[in-house]
Design a protein around this motif. Structure first.
Motif, PDB file in Angstrom:
ATOM      1  N   PRO A  57       0.837  -1.212   0.000  1.00  0.00           N
ATOM      2  CA  PRO A  57       0.000   0.000   0.000  1.00  0.00           C
ATOM      3  C   PRO A  57       0.867   1.255   0.000  1.00  0.00           C
ATOM      4  CG  PRO A  57      -0.789  -1.584   1.627  1.00  0.00           C
ATOM      5  CD  PRO A  57       0.530  -2.110   1.134  1.00  0.00           C
ATOM      6  N   GLY A  58       0.389   2.285  -0.659  1.00  0.00           N
ATOM      7  CA  GLY A  58       1.137   3.537  -0.713  1.00  0.00           C
ATOM      8  C   GLY A  58       1.981   3.678  -1.952  1.00  0.00           C
ATOM      9  N   MET A  59       1.997   2.667  -2.824  1.00  0.00           N
ATOM     10  CA  MET A  59       2.728   2.738  -4.076  1.00  0.00           C
ATOM     11  C   MET A  59       1.762   3.099  -5.215  1.00  0.00           C
ATOM     12  SD  MET A  59       5.880   2.130  -3.373  1.00  0.00           S
ATOM     13  CE  MET A  59       6.937   1.326  -2.170  1.00  0.00           C
ATOM     14  N   PRO A  60       2.179   3.975  -6.141  1.00  0.00           N
ATOM     15  CA  PRO A  60       1.240   4.409  -7.179  1.00  0.00           C
ATOM     16  C   PRO A  60       1.025   3.386  -8.291  1.00  0.00           C
ATOM     17  CG  PRO A  60       3.378   5.444  -7.503  1.00  0.00           C
ATOM     18  CD  PRO A  60       3.459   4.691  -6.195  1.00  0.00           C
ATOM     19  N   TRP A  61       1.952   2.445  -8.476  1.00  0.00           N
ATOM     20  CA  TRP A  61       1.838   1.480  -9.552  1.00  0.00           C
ATOM     21  C   TRP A  61       1.121   0.216  -9.080  1.00  0.00           C
ATOM     22  CZ3 TRP A  61       6.913   3.572  -8.604  1.00  0.00           C
ATOM     23  CH2 TRP A  61       7.545   3.008  -7.499  1.00  0.00           C
ATOM     24  N   ASN A  62       0.650  -0.591 -10.029  1.00  0.00           N
ATOM     25  CA  ASN A  62      -0.012  -1.853  -9.692  1.00  0.00           C
ATOM     26  C   ASN A  62       0.700  -3.034 -10.340  1.00  0.00           C
ATOM     27  OD1 ASN A  62      -0.697  -1.442 -12.356  1.00  0.00           O
ATOM     28  ND2 ASN A  62      -2.864  -1.029 -11.934  1.00  0.00           N
ATOM     29  N   GLU A  63       1.936  -2.827 -10.736  1.00  0.00           N
ATOM     30  CA  GLU A  63       2.761  -3.894 -11.278  1.00  0.00           C
ATOM     31  C   GLU A  63       4.220  -3.556 -11.005  1.00  0.00           C
ATOM     32  OE1 GLU A  63       1.916  -4.016 -15.401  1.00  0.00           O
ATOM     33  OE2 GLU A  63       2.737  -2.034 -15.811  1.00  0.00           O
ATOM     34  N   LYS A  64       5.100  -4.466 -11.309  1.00  0.00           N
ATOM     35  CA  LYS A  64       6.516  -4.235 -11.028  1.00  0.00           C
ATOM     36  C   LYS A  64       7.000  -2.988 -11.754  1.00  0.00           C
ATOM     37  CE  LYS A  64      10.991  -6.525 -10.812  1.00  0.00           C
ATOM     38  NZ  LYS A  64      11.754  -7.780 -11.067  1.00  0.00           N
ATOM     39  N   PRO A  65       7.570  -2.012 -11.022  1.00  0.00           N
ATOM     40  CA  PRO A  65       7.950  -0.734 -11.645  1.00  0.00           C
ATOM     41  C   PRO A  65       9.090  -0.885 -12.642  1.00  0.00           C
ATOM     42  CG  PRO A  65       8.764  -0.858  -9.392  1.00  0.00           C
ATOM     43  CD  PRO A  65       7.868  -2.032  -9.584  1.00  0.00           C
ATOM     44  N   THR A  66       9.069  -0.023 -13.639  1.00  0.00           N
ATOM     45  CA  THR A  66      10.105   0.025 -14.653  1.00  0.00           C
ATOM     46  C   THR A  66      11.000   1.243 -14.395  1.00  0.00           C
ATOM     47  OG1 THR A  66       8.749   1.386 -16.136  1.00  0.00           O
ATOM     48  CG2 THR A  66       8.507  -1.018 -16.301  1.00  0.00           C
ATOM     49  N   LYS A  67      11.971   1.469 -15.254  1.00  0.00           N
ATOM     50  CA  LYS A  67      12.834   2.631 -15.123  1.00  0.00           C
ATOM     51  C   LYS A  67      12.034   3.929 -15.204  1.00  0.00           C
ATOM     52  CE  LYS A  67      17.183   0.646 -16.812  1.00  0.00           C
ATOM     53  NZ  LYS A  67      18.246   0.733 -17.839  1.00  0.00           N
ATOM     54  N   ALA A  68      11.015   3.943 -16.067  1.00  0.00           N
ATOM     55  CA  ALA A  68      10.175   5.136 -16.194  1.00  0.00           C
ATOM     56  C   ALA A  68       9.473   5.449 -14.871  1.00  0.00           C
ATOM     57  CB  ALA A  68       9.147   4.937 -17.308  1.00  0.00           C
ATOM     58  N   ASP A  69       9.010   4.416 -14.181  1.00  0.00           N
ATOM     59  CA  ASP A  69       8.360   4.610 -12.881  1.00  0.00           C
ATOM     60  C   ASP A  69       9.337   5.202 -11.866  1.00  0.00           C
ATOM     61  OD1 ASP A  69       5.793   3.447 -13.560  1.00  0.00           O
ATOM     62  OD2 ASP A  69       6.825   1.524 -13.596  1.00  0.00           O
ATOM     63  N   TYR A  70      10.538   4.673 -11.840  1.00  0.00           N
ATOM     64  CA  TYR A  70      11.542   5.184 -10.904  1.00  0.00           C
ATOM     65  C   TYR A  70      11.880   6.649 -11.212  1.00  0.00           C
ATOM     66  CZ  TYR A  70      12.441   0.384  -9.332  1.00  0.00           C
ATOM     67  OH  TYR A  70      12.329  -0.867  -8.800  1.00  0.00           O
ATOM     68  N   TRP A  71      12.046   6.954 -12.473  1.00  0.00           N
ATOM     69  CA  TRP A  71      12.380   8.331 -12.854  1.00  0.00           C
ATOM     70  C   TRP A  71      11.268   9.298 -12.480  1.00  0.00           C
ATOM     71  CZ3 TRP A  71      16.652  10.776 -13.966  1.00  0.00           C
ATOM     72  CH2 TRP A  71      17.760  10.068 -14.443  1.00  0.00           C
ATOM     73  N   TRP A  99       4.713  18.981 -16.282  1.00  0.00           N
ATOM     74  CA  TRP A  99       4.780  17.779 -17.107  1.00  0.00           C
ATOM     75  C   TRP A  99       4.957  16.512 -16.261  1.00  0.00           C
ATOM     76  CZ3 TRP A  99       9.215  14.868 -16.713  1.00  0.00           C
ATOM     77  CH2 TRP A  99      10.330  15.513 -16.144  1.00  0.00           C
ATOM     78  N   VAL A 100       5.529  16.647 -15.058  1.00  0.00           N
ATOM     79  CA  VAL A 100       5.721  15.486 -14.192  1.00  0.00           C
ATOM     80  C   VAL A 100       4.377  14.907 -13.766  1.00  0.00           C
ATOM     81  CG1 VAL A 100       6.726  14.661 -12.031  1.00  0.00           C
ATOM     82  CG2 VAL A 100       7.936  16.394 -13.378  1.00  0.00           C
ATOM     83  N   TYR A 101       3.410  15.774 -13.445  1.00  0.00           N
ATOM     84  CA  TYR A 101       2.087  15.310 -13.037  1.00  0.00           C
ATOM     85  C   TYR A 101       1.358  14.658 -14.204  1.00  0.00           C
ATOM     86  CZ  TYR A 101       3.352  18.411  -9.233  1.00  0.00           C
ATOM     87  OH  TYR A 101       4.033  19.018  -8.202  1.00  0.00           O
ATOM     88  N   TRP A 102       1.519  15.261 -15.399  1.00  0.00           N
ATOM     89  CA  TRP A 102       0.955  14.642 -16.610  1.00  0.00           C
ATOM     90  C   TRP A 102       1.545  13.257 -16.813  1.00  0.00           C
ATOM     91  CZ3 TRP A 102       3.488  12.796 -20.863  1.00  0.00           C
ATOM     92  CH2 TRP A 102       2.720  12.481 -21.978  1.00  0.00           C
ATOM     93  N   TRP A 103       2.851  13.140 -16.647  1.00  0.00           N
ATOM     94  CA  TRP A 103       3.549  11.861 -16.826  1.00  0.00           C
ATOM     95  C   TRP A 103       3.067  10.833 -15.810  1.00  0.00           C
ATOM     96  CZ3 TRP A 103       9.463  10.860 -15.951  1.00  0.00           C
ATOM     97  CH2 TRP A 103       9.831   9.688 -16.607  1.00  0.00           C
ATOM     98  N   ALA A 104       2.871  11.277 -14.561  1.00  0.00           N
ATOM     99  CA  ALA A 104       2.379  10.368 -13.525  1.00  0.00           C
ATOM    100  C   ALA A 104       1.002   9.823 -13.896  1.00  0.00           C
ATOM    101  CB  ALA A 104       2.320  11.088 -12.183  1.00  0.00           C
ATOM    102  N   GLY A 105       0.131  10.672 -14.420  1.00  0.00           N
ATOM    103  CA  GLY A 105      -1.185  10.219 -14.848  1.00  0.00           C
ATOM    104  C   GLY A 105      -1.098   9.225 -15.985  1.00  0.00           C
ATOM    105  N   LYS A 106      -0.158   9.455 -16.900  1.00  0.00           N
ATOM    106  CA  LYS A 106       0.014   8.550 -18.038  1.00  0.00           C
ATOM    107  C   LYS A 106       0.554   7.200 -17.593  1.00  0.00           C
ATOM    108  CE  LYS A 106       2.315   8.291 -22.559  1.00  0.00           C
ATOM    109  NZ  LYS A 106       1.071   8.030 -23.320  1.00  0.00           N
ATOM    110  N   LEU A 107       1.490   7.214 -16.634  1.00  0.00           N
ATOM    111  CA  LEU A 107       2.109   5.973 -16.167  1.00  0.00           C
ATOM    112  C   LEU A 107       1.206   5.179 -15.230  1.00  0.00           C
ATOM    113  CD1 LEU A 107       5.788   7.074 -15.362  1.00  0.00           C
ATOM    114  CD2 LEU A 107       5.056   5.551 -17.197  1.00  0.00           C
ATOM    115  N   TRP A 108       0.580   5.861 -14.282  1.00  0.00           N
ATOM    116  CA  TRP A 108      -0.060   5.182 -13.160  1.00  0.00           C
ATOM    117  C   TRP A 108      -1.571   5.348 -13.099  1.00  0.00           C
ATOM    118  CZ3 TRP A 108       3.964   8.297 -10.018  1.00  0.00           C
ATOM    119  CH2 TRP A 108       5.225   7.751 -10.222  1.00  0.00           C
TER     120      TRP A 108
END
Length: 242
Positions: free
Chosen positions: A27-41, A112-121
């Protein structure tokens, strides 16, 4: 008693331990699968934005003491826009529009970071923020409903000065809905510029009283900035001691 008689029917019951969730599925993680490099960045950029905001706290008082057009260009702030409008009304800010446009670019530099977060997660990043408190969850849900109804027009409401996370939620929604980044940033820039023009107009209308207040504040701005630095440093040392 033999093992075959253990359960009365010649069968031995076996118990397998339940597998523990992976660290990235906590709990508390924004992703629902194993994170990739894009998630870490992307997560790293969120951390950088937080540190950057904290580092600017002691300098805000100093920035208020700068020449208003310079403050507007460096921060894109509402106060900078209004005070620049006040100076322009008395003929002391001839190139105010240029400073305003630069300030708009500076103000949207991390959006753009918030836009990217919406696109990723997707909603994952909204869920993380909603966990902070029931009030935060309620506010995020409210803004999300507005944003879904308004679509891209919601970007023009992102800078409404009310205590709701409008910009954060709307920007994430634009990423969730697959809006192209160039289009999002263009609409964001236009929106920020229009709002800044409104504050310039407000300062222009008020006029000389604002100029007088700014002149008086400029005389003590450096001392206030130093005071804030001391308070932050002492607070940090006390927390470290505890």
């Amino acid at each position: 008693m033999s093992s075959e008689d253990a359960d009365g029917e010649g069968k031995v019951q076996q118990h397998t331990p339940e597998s523990e969730p992976e660290w990235w599925d906590q709990p508390g993680m924004p992703w629902n699968e194993k994170p990739t490099k894009a998630d870490y960045w992307c997560l790293g950029w969120f951390g950088f934005i937080g540190i950057f905001g904290l580092a600017l706290i002691p300098f805000r008082a100093w920035l208020l003491g700068l020449d208003p057009p310079i403050m507007l260009a460096l921060t894109g702030s509402r106060i900078g826009a209004a005070s620049t409008g006040a100076l322009a009304s008395v003929g002391e800010a001839q190139h105010w529009l240029l400073y305003l446009l630069i300030g708009s670019i500076v103000a949207i530099k991390f959006d753009w970071v918030y836009w990217w977060a919406g696109k990723l997660w997707g909603r994952g990043i909204l869920d993380v923020q909603a966990q902070n408190s029931k009030r935060a969850a309620k506010n995020i849900a409210r803004v999300e409903r507005w944003g879904m109804k308004l679509g891209w027009l919601g970007i023009f409401l992102a800078y409404v000065p009310i205590p709701l996370p409008i910009a954060f939620v709307v920007f994430v929604l634009m990423g969730m809905t697959e809006m192209p980044l160039w289009k999002f940033m263009l609409l964001d820039f236009v929106s920020k510029t229009l709002w800044s023009l409104g504050y310039v107009a407000l300062g222009w209308w008020i006029g000389e009283p604002v100029v007088y207040v700014l002149e008086q504040y400029a005389r003590v701005a450096n001392w206030i900035a130093i005071g804030l630095l001391v308070v932050i440093f002492v607070g940090a040392m006390r927390r470290k001691g505890k």
